[in-house]
Design a protein around this motif. Structure first.
Motif, PDB file in Angstrom:
ATOM      1  N   HIS A 109       0.827  -1.206   0.000  1.00 33.26           N
ATOM      2  CA  HIS A 109       0.000   0.000   0.000  1.00 33.26           C
ATOM      3  C   HIS A 109       0.863   1.259   0.000  1.00 33.26           C
ATOM      4  O   HIS A 109       0.806   2.066   0.922  1.00 33.26           O
ATOM      5  N   ALA A 110       1.668   1.447  -1.022  1.00 32.74           N
ATOM      6  CA  ALA A 110       2.584   2.586  -1.088  1.00 32.74           C
ATOM      7  C   ALA A 110       1.835   3.918  -1.103  1.00 32.74           C
ATOM      8  O   ALA A 110       2.191   4.844  -0.383  1.00 32.74           O
ATOM      9  N   SER A 111       0.785   4.021  -1.916  1.00 31.93           N
ATOM     10  CA  SER A 111       0.053   5.286  -1.999  1.00 31.93           C
ATOM     11  C   SER A 111      -0.595   5.629  -0.665  1.00 31.93           C
ATOM     12  O   SER A 111      -0.640   6.795  -0.264  1.00 31.93           O
ATOM     13  N   GLN A 112      -1.077   4.618   0.054  1.00 38.13           N
ATOM     14  CA  GLN A 112      -1.675   4.843   1.367  1.00 38.13           C
ATOM     15  C   GLN A 112      -0.646   5.342   2.369  1.00 38.13           C
ATOM     16  O   GLN A 112      -0.928   6.233   3.159  1.00 38.13           O
ATOM     17  N   ALA A 113       0.559   4.794   2.337  1.00 41.38           N
ATOM     18  CA  ALA A 113       1.611   5.229   3.253  1.00 41.38           C
ATOM     19  C   ALA A 113       1.957   6.699   3.006  1.00 41.38           C
ATOM     20  O   ALA A 113       2.123   7.473   3.949  1.00 41.38           O
ATOM     21  N   VAL A 114       2.035   7.085   1.741  1.00 47.13           N
ATOM     22  CA  VAL A 114       2.338   8.476   1.398  1.00 47.13           C
ATOM     23  C   VAL A 114       1.179   9.390   1.808  1.00 47.13           C
ATOM     24  O   VAL A 114       1.382  10.460   2.382  1.00 47.13           O
ATOM     25  N   ALA A 115      -0.053   8.976   1.551  1.00 45.18           N
ATOM     26  CA  ALA A 115      -1.226   9.768   1.937  1.00 45.18           C
ATOM     27  C   ALA A 115      -1.302   9.905   3.455  1.00 45.18           C
ATOM     28  O   ALA A 115      -1.629  10.982   3.974  1.00 45.18           O
ATOM     29  N   ALA A 116      -0.990   8.824   4.183  1.00 50.13           N
ATOM     30  CA  ALA A 116      -1.021   8.875   5.648  1.00 50.13           C
ATOM     31  C   ALA A 116      -0.001   9.882   6.173  1.00 50.13           C
ATOM     32  O   ALA A 116      -0.299  10.665   7.079  1.00 50.13           O
ATOM     33  N   ALA A 117       1.198   9.885   5.607  1.00 47.42           N
ATOM     34  CA  ALA A 117       2.222  10.847   6.026  1.00 47.42           C
ATOM     35  C   ALA A 117       1.758  12.276   5.738  1.00 47.42           C
ATOM     36  O   ALA A 117       1.959  13.181   6.558  1.00 47.42           O
ATOM     37  N   GLY A 118       1.116  12.477   4.598  1.00 53.11           N
ATOM     38  CA  GLY A 118       0.581  13.795   4.268  1.00 53.11           C
ATOM     39  C   GLY A 118      -0.511  14.228   5.234  1.00 53.11           C
ATOM     40  O   GLY A 118      -0.589  15.395   5.636  1.00 53.11           O
ATOM     41  N   LEU A 119      -1.370  13.297   5.623  1.00 52.16           N
ATOM     42  CA  LEU A 119      -2.462  13.623   6.541  1.00 52.16           C
ATOM     43  C   LEU A 119      -1.939  13.915   7.944  1.00 52.16           C
ATOM     44  O   LEU A 119      -2.475  14.771   8.649  1.00 52.16           O
ATOM     45  N   ILE A 120      -0.868  13.256   8.340  1.00 52.65           N
ATOM     46  CA  ILE A 120      -0.259  13.570   9.634  1.00 52.65           C
ATOM     47  C   ILE A 120       0.290  15.000   9.608  1.00 52.65           C
ATOM     48  O   ILE A 120       0.089  15.771  10.542  1.00 52.65           O
ATOM     49  N   ALA A 121       0.953  15.369   8.526  1.00 53.44           N
ATOM     50  CA  ALA A 121       1.443  16.744   8.387  1.00 53.44           C
ATOM     51  C   ALA A 121       0.280  17.732   8.368  1.00 53.44           C
ATOM     52  O   ALA A 121       0.334  18.793   9.014  1.00 53.44           O
ATOM     53  N   MET A 122      -0.797  17.376   7.653  1.00 62.12           N
ATOM     54  CA  MET A 122      -1.970  18.249   7.585  1.00 62.12           C
ATOM     55  C   MET A 122      -2.609  18.412   8.972  1.00 62.12           C
ATOM     56  O   MET A 122      -3.079  19.509   9.319  1.00 62.12           O
ATOM     57  N   THR A 123      -2.607  17.364   9.765  1.00 62.08           N
ATOM     58  CA  THR A 123      -3.163  17.429  11.121  1.00 62.08           C
ATOM     59  C   THR A 123      -2.436  18.484  11.940  1.00 62.08           C
ATOM     60  O   THR A 123      -3.059  19.327  12.591  1.00 62.08           O
ATOM     61  N   ARG A 124      -1.126  18.449  11.885  1.00 62.22           N
ATOM     62  CA  ARG A 124      -0.336  19.399  12.679  1.00 62.22           C
ATOM     63  C   ARG A 124      -0.485  20.836  12.163  1.00 62.22           C
ATOM     64  O   ARG A 124      -0.575  21.779  12.951  1.00 62.22           O
ATOM     65  N   MET A 125      -0.512  21.003  10.836  1.00 63.23           N
ATOM     66  CA  MET A 125      -0.690  22.351  10.279  1.00 63.23           C
ATOM     67  C   MET A 125      -2.076  22.895  10.603  1.00 63.23           C
ATOM     68  O   MET A 125      -2.227  24.062  10.990  1.00 63.23           O
ATOM     69  N   ALA A 126      -3.105  22.057  10.458  1.00 59.58           N
ATOM     70  CA  ALA A 126      -4.470  22.507  10.725  1.00 59.58           C
ATOM     71  C   ALA A 126      -4.651  22.877  12.195  1.00 59.58           C
ATOM     72  O   ALA A 126      -5.376  23.825  12.522  1.00 59.58           O
TER      73      ALA A 126
END
Length: 194
Positions: A109-126
């Motif tokens: 699930h490579a795309s999921q791993a990348v999306a998850a990392a992006g969402l973690i970054a988005m969580t902190r920014m938001a």
């Protein structure tokens, strides 16, 4: 409490059931009036060696939909309230439930791993950008320790988020009811052994 859930699959069903079980408790304590919960799960198996453009596009689009939904939720969220000490408290919260342990990419699930990392970054920014109206946190499966990874069947890492019974609801309760919690990535222990 009004809760909106975005996502699909068994993890969404588990989160919805736990939120229903917690609703009376959350309303009684008045910790949050509105809640946006996003559930991110793998769409289809993919690898970096043989990327599927459609799967990668879906993962990227999902991040975009979450960002747009968060902005809309923020725009209509009630203003923060002040407690008896004068501290500003958010009356709305965004909670991302991510079906991927940070830093432990499942082999299929490579795309999921990348999306998850992006969402973690988005969580902190938001959490920074949407305060004080909103609190923003994420719940992820705990990354197994090195010793535990040695005991886990490799294919077990490619399964859906399977928390130890009772741990997901405990983590949801904590995230929703802790008024000072924002920008945090909370880990839920998984049941990865046979």
């Amino acid at each position: 409490m009004r809760a909106v859930l975005l996502g699909q699959g068994p993890l969404r069903d588990a989160v919805a059931a736990d939120l229903r079980a917690l609703e009376a408790e959350i309303v009684a304590e008045g910790s949050v009036a509105e809640l946006l919960v996003t559930i991110t799960s793998p769409v289809a198996p993919d690898t970096l060696c043989a990327p599927d453009t459609l799967v990668w596009s879906e993962a990227a689009c999902w991040l975009g939909r979450i960002a747009v939904s968060a902005a809309s939720f923020h725009a209509r969220a009630p203003d923060p309230v002040r407690d008896e000490s004068g501290e500003c408290l958010a009356s709305a919260q965004i909670l991302h439930v991510i079906d991927e342990a940070p830093g432990l990419a499942a082999s299929r699930h490579a795309s999921q791993a990348v999306a998850a990392a992006g969402l973690i970054a988005m969580t902190r920014m938001a959490a920074l950008q949407m305060a004080p109206k909103l609190r923003v946190n994420a719940i992820v499966p705990a990354r197994p320790s090195a010793g535990m990874r040695d005991e886990i069947r490799p294919e077990a890492l490619d399964v859906q988020f399977d928390p130890i019974p009772g741990r997901l609801i405990e983590t949801l309760r904590f995230a929703i009811s802790t008024s000072a919690l924002t920008g945090e990535i909370l880990s839920v222990p998984l049941d990865l052994r046979d």
